[in-house]
Design a protein around this motif. Structure first.
Motif, mmCIF file in Angstrom:
data_model
loop_
_atom_site.group_PDB
_atom_site.id
_atom_site.type_symbol
_atom_site.label_atom_id
_atom_site.label_comp_id
_atom_site.label_asym_id
_atom_site.label_seq_id
_atom_site.Cartn_x
_atom_site.Cartn_y
_atom_site.Cartn_z
ATOM 1 N N GLU A 1 36.336 51.816 55.529
ATOM 2 C CA GLU A 1 35.079 51.309 56.081
ATOM 3 C C GLU A 1 34.507 50.234 54.823
ATOM 4 N N VAL A 2 34.617 51.034 53.699
ATOM 5 C CA VAL A 2 33.936 51.170 52.546
ATOM 6 C C VAL A 2 34.220 49.630 51.239
ATOM 7 N N ARG A 3 36.134 49.871 51.956
ATOM 8 C CA ARG A 3 36.581 48.928 50.903
ATOM 9 C C ARG A 3 36.475 47.680 51.689
ATOM 10 N N ASP A 4 36.858 47.168 52.759
ATOM 11 C CA ASP A 4 36.185 46.301 54.142
ATOM 12 C C ASP A 4 35.156 45.481 53.925
ATOM 13 N N ARG A 5 34.091 46.354 53.766
ATOM 14 C CA ARG A 5 32.512 45.918 53.672
ATOM 15 C C ARG A 5 32.488 45.002 52.524
ATOM 16 N N HIS A 6 33.361 45.150 51.211
ATOM 17 C CA HIS A 6 32.554 44.465 50.591
ATOM 18 C C HIS A 6 33.630 43.394 49.584
ATOM 19 N N PRO A 7 33.387 42.374 49.329
ATOM 20 C CA PRO A 7 34.084 41.697 48.105
ATOM 21 C C PRO A 7 34.745 42.686 47.014
ATOM 22 N N TYR A 8 35.102 44.089 47.113
ATOM 23 C CA TYR A 8 35.260 44.767 45.801
ATOM 24 C C TYR A 8 36.584 43.796 44.390
ATOM 25 N N GLY A 9 36.948 43.126 43.675
ATOM 26 C CA GLY A 9 37.949 43.100 43.443
ATOM 27 C C GLY A 9 39.288 44.478 43.797
ATOM 28 N N PRO A 10 40.369 44.205 42.634
ATOM 29 C CA PRO A 10 41.739 44.609 42.564
ATOM 30 C C PRO A 10 41.224 45.719 42.274
ATOM 31 N N GLU A 11 40.239 46.327 41.188
ATOM 32 C CA GLU A 11 40.163 47.331 39.923
ATOM 33 C C GLU A 11 39.762 48.613 41.918
ATOM 34 N N GLN A 12 38.527 47.619 41.933
ATOM 35 C CA GLN A 12 37.807 48.928 43.097
ATOM 36 C C GLN A 12 38.975 49.711 44.505
ATOM 37 N N ARG A 13 39.746 48.487 44.819
ATOM 38 C CA ARG A 13 40.427 48.557 45.866
ATOM 39 C C ARG A 13 41.468 49.681 45.346
ATOM 40 N N ARG A 14 41.850 49.857 44.162
ATOM 41 C CA ARG A 14 43.184 50.511 44.099
ATOM 42 C C ARG A 14 42.495 51.389 43.939
ATOM 43 N N ALA A 15 41.067 51.375 43.027
ATOM 44 C CA ALA A 15 40.522 53.169 43.104
ATOM 45 C C ALA A 15 40.388 53.672 44.303
ATOM 46 N N LEU A 16 39.838 52.461 45.405
ATOM 47 C CA LEU A 16 39.507 53.234 46.305
ATOM 48 C C LEU A 16 40.675 53.720 46.828
ATOM 49 N N ASP A 17 41.901 53.080 46.816
ATOM 50 C CA ASP A 17 43.145 53.285 47.631
ATOM 51 C C ASP A 17 43.602 54.907 47.105
ATOM 52 N N ALA A 18 43.371 54.880 45.839
ATOM 53 C CA ALA A 18 43.804 55.862 45.450
ATOM 54 C C ALA A 18 43.572 57.520 45.708
ATOM 55 N N LEU A 19 42.136 57.352 45.672
ATOM 56 C CA LEU A 19 41.268 57.984 46.383
ATOM 57 C C LEU A 19 42.260 58.886 47.849
ATOM 58 N N ARG A 20 41.912 57.809 48.667
ATOM 59 C CA ARG A 20 42.294 58.133 49.874
ATOM 60 C C ARG A 20 43.908 58.877 49.993
ATOM 61 N N GLU A 21 44.175 58.453 49.178
ATOM 62 C CA GLU A 21 45.516 59.464 49.098
ATOM 63 C C GLU A 21 45.212 60.612 48.346
ATOM 64 N N GLU A 22 44.780 60.707 47.444
ATOM 65 C CA GLU A 22 44.229 62.213 46.667
ATOM 66 C C GLU A 22 44.133 62.882 47.580
ATOM 67 N N ILE A 23 43.066 62.743 48.279
ATOM 68 C CA ILE A 23 42.589 63.278 49.412
ATOM 69 C C ILE A 23 43.530 63.621 50.323
ATOM 70 N N ALA A 24 44.623 63.165 51.051
ATOM 71 C CA ALA A 24 45.848 63.230 51.765
ATOM 72 C C ALA A 24 46.503 64.438 51.524
ATOM 73 N N SER A 25 47.173 63.729 50.152
ATOM 74 C CA SER A 25 48.157 64.448 49.900
ATOM 75 C C SER A 25 48.332 64.705 48.166
ATOM 76 N N GLY A 26 47.601 65.065 47.680
ATOM 77 C CA GLY A 26 47.789 65.014 46.047
ATOM 78 C C GLY A 26 46.648 66.015 45.280
ATOM 79 N N PRO A 27 47.081 66.423 44.426
ATOM 80 C CA PRO A 27 45.518 67.616 43.875
ATOM 81 C C PRO A 27 44.084 67.118 44.020
ATOM 82 N N MET A 28 43.346 67.529 44.111
ATOM 83 C CA MET A 28 41.779 67.180 43.204
ATOM 84 C C MET A 28 41.661 66.928 41.677
ATOM 85 N N ARG A 29 41.872 65.578 41.322
ATOM 86 C CA ARG A 29 41.454 65.442 40.513
ATOM 87 C C ARG A 29 40.004 65.089 40.095
#
Length: 378
Positions: A34-62
């Motif tokens: 929802e945060v990603r889709d509700r804001h006109p974020y650029g590629p850097e912010q979108r990549r970071a949000l996607d990476a955070l979602r993937e980390e929570i689902a399957s990766g270790p906490m960084r």
């Protein structure tokens, strides 16, 4: 004996039957999207949000990035949890860290175009626009207390994981409201602290209660504790307070008068604003720093608002629900009251008969947002 040793287990996020698992697996990915889709974020912010979602689902906490201004502090706090699954950390800890990571992903703390831009303001503003401002009569002070309590249902983070509309059909599982008013009626002068939870409708209700305390002389000063930056979607910051005051000023009749009185009280020092950094720390109040403990100790009464503050006050642990509230808050430096809508598992101070009836109901009374409580240790 006082429960300062926190001898009940902490809920984690790795129990599929637990509430923390549901928040981790359902609410956090939805919020990131929802945060990603509700804001006109650029590629850097979108990549970071996607990476955070993937980390929570399957990766270790960084840990935080090297350029994070608070990296050293979080490195100390998270030493036992980094490089392990998110679900293995205590619920309170990882949930707090999630919001810190989300802010980092959108560039909130990094000088640039998204610096200090609240990623949750979209929902806060919409919720405040829809809020009805109704001021109870002065003699209806219990209505003010209950409005402040049930205003806690307006938790935008909770709504990301809720189905349908909320209601207060369950009533109160504990009600020390009369004790709170009795304490304020007695003695004095009273210096009251209010630790805010959510912005929008809840903060509006809190402000009406604060105005009543100051206007009637029940309190000579009120200290309103806010968050120093966005936290848990709808948690109230100073900017949110200003938005609520403007909403009151734009309303008709008594609401506008409330805004004038509150603004004058702020200017005159009778309504004091605080935004301590510990408000966004991943710990219970058992670990509060000395300066904050001294401030709470100076309040005649501290009113803790909402579910998160309750978790932090009693310790986010699997207490038996009949554990006395006074025992688990005995460490707190001064009289304290909690106004809370139940939206997580932890609860104390419920009498055995009430607990038996609630458990027999078969409903999600601990987490569904339909039950509330007023508890006090005076």
């Amino acid at each position: 004996m006082p429960r300062g040793d926190l001898d009940a287990p902490e809920p984690l996020g790795n129990d599929p039957s637990g509430y923390g698992w549901k928040v981790l697996r359902e609410r956090t990915p939805k919020l990131i999207t929802e945060v990603r889709d509700r804001h006109p974020y650029g590629p850097e912010q979108r990549r970071a949000l996607d990476a955070l979602r993937e980390e929570i689902a399957s990766g270790p906490m960084r840990p935080l990035g090297e350029d994070a201004p608070d990296r050293a502090r979080w490195d100390r706090w998270g030493a036992a949890y980094f490089d392990r699954p998110w679900a293995d950390a205590p619920f309170l800890w990882w949930e707090s860290y999630f919001y810190r990571r989300l802010l980092g992903a959108v560039g909130f703390f990094t000088p640039g175009p998204w610096y200090w831009v609240d990623p949750f303001e979209y929902w806060k503003a919409a919720e405040l626009r829809d809020a009805t401002v109704a001021v109870p009569a002065a003699e209806e002070r219990q209505a003010l207390l209950l409005a402040s309590l049930w205003g806690n249902q307006a938790d935008l983070g909770f709504l990301f994981g809720a189905a349908g509309d909320l209601d207060a059909s369950g009533g109160l599982v504990a009600d020390d409201g009369a004790l709170v008013w009795s304490a304020l009626d007695a003695g004095g002068p009273h210096h009251v602290g209010v630790v805010a939870d959510n912005a929008g409708r809840e903060l509006l209700a809190d402000l009406l209660l604060i105005d009543h305390l100051l206007r009637t002389g029940l309190a000579v000063t009120v200290t309103l504790h806010l968050k120093p930056h966005p936290y848990y979607v709808s948690d109230a910051t100073t900017a949110d307070l200003v938005a609520c005051l403007r909403r009151l000023a734009a309303a008709d009749g008594e609401a506008a008068a409330v805004e004038r009185r509150l603004s004058e009280a702020i200017g005159g020092g009778r309504l004091r604003l605080r935004a301590h950094a510990f408000s966004c720390a991943p710990w219970s109040y058992h670990r509060m720093p000395a300066d904050l403990a001294e401030e709470f100790g100076g309040h005649t009464l501290t009113i803790m608002k909402g579910d998160l503050n309750y978790r932090r006050l009693v310790g986010d642990r699997a207490w038996p629900a009949t554990t006395p509230f006074a025992e688990v808050t005995a460490y707190f430096p001064g009289p304290v009251a909690a106004l809370r809508t139940l939206k997580s598992d932890v609860v104390t101070g419920v009498d055995a008969a009430t607990l038996s009836s609630l458990d027999a109901s078969g409903g999600d009374w601990r987490t569904g947002g339909t039950h509330g409580l007023i508890q006090a240790r005076l």
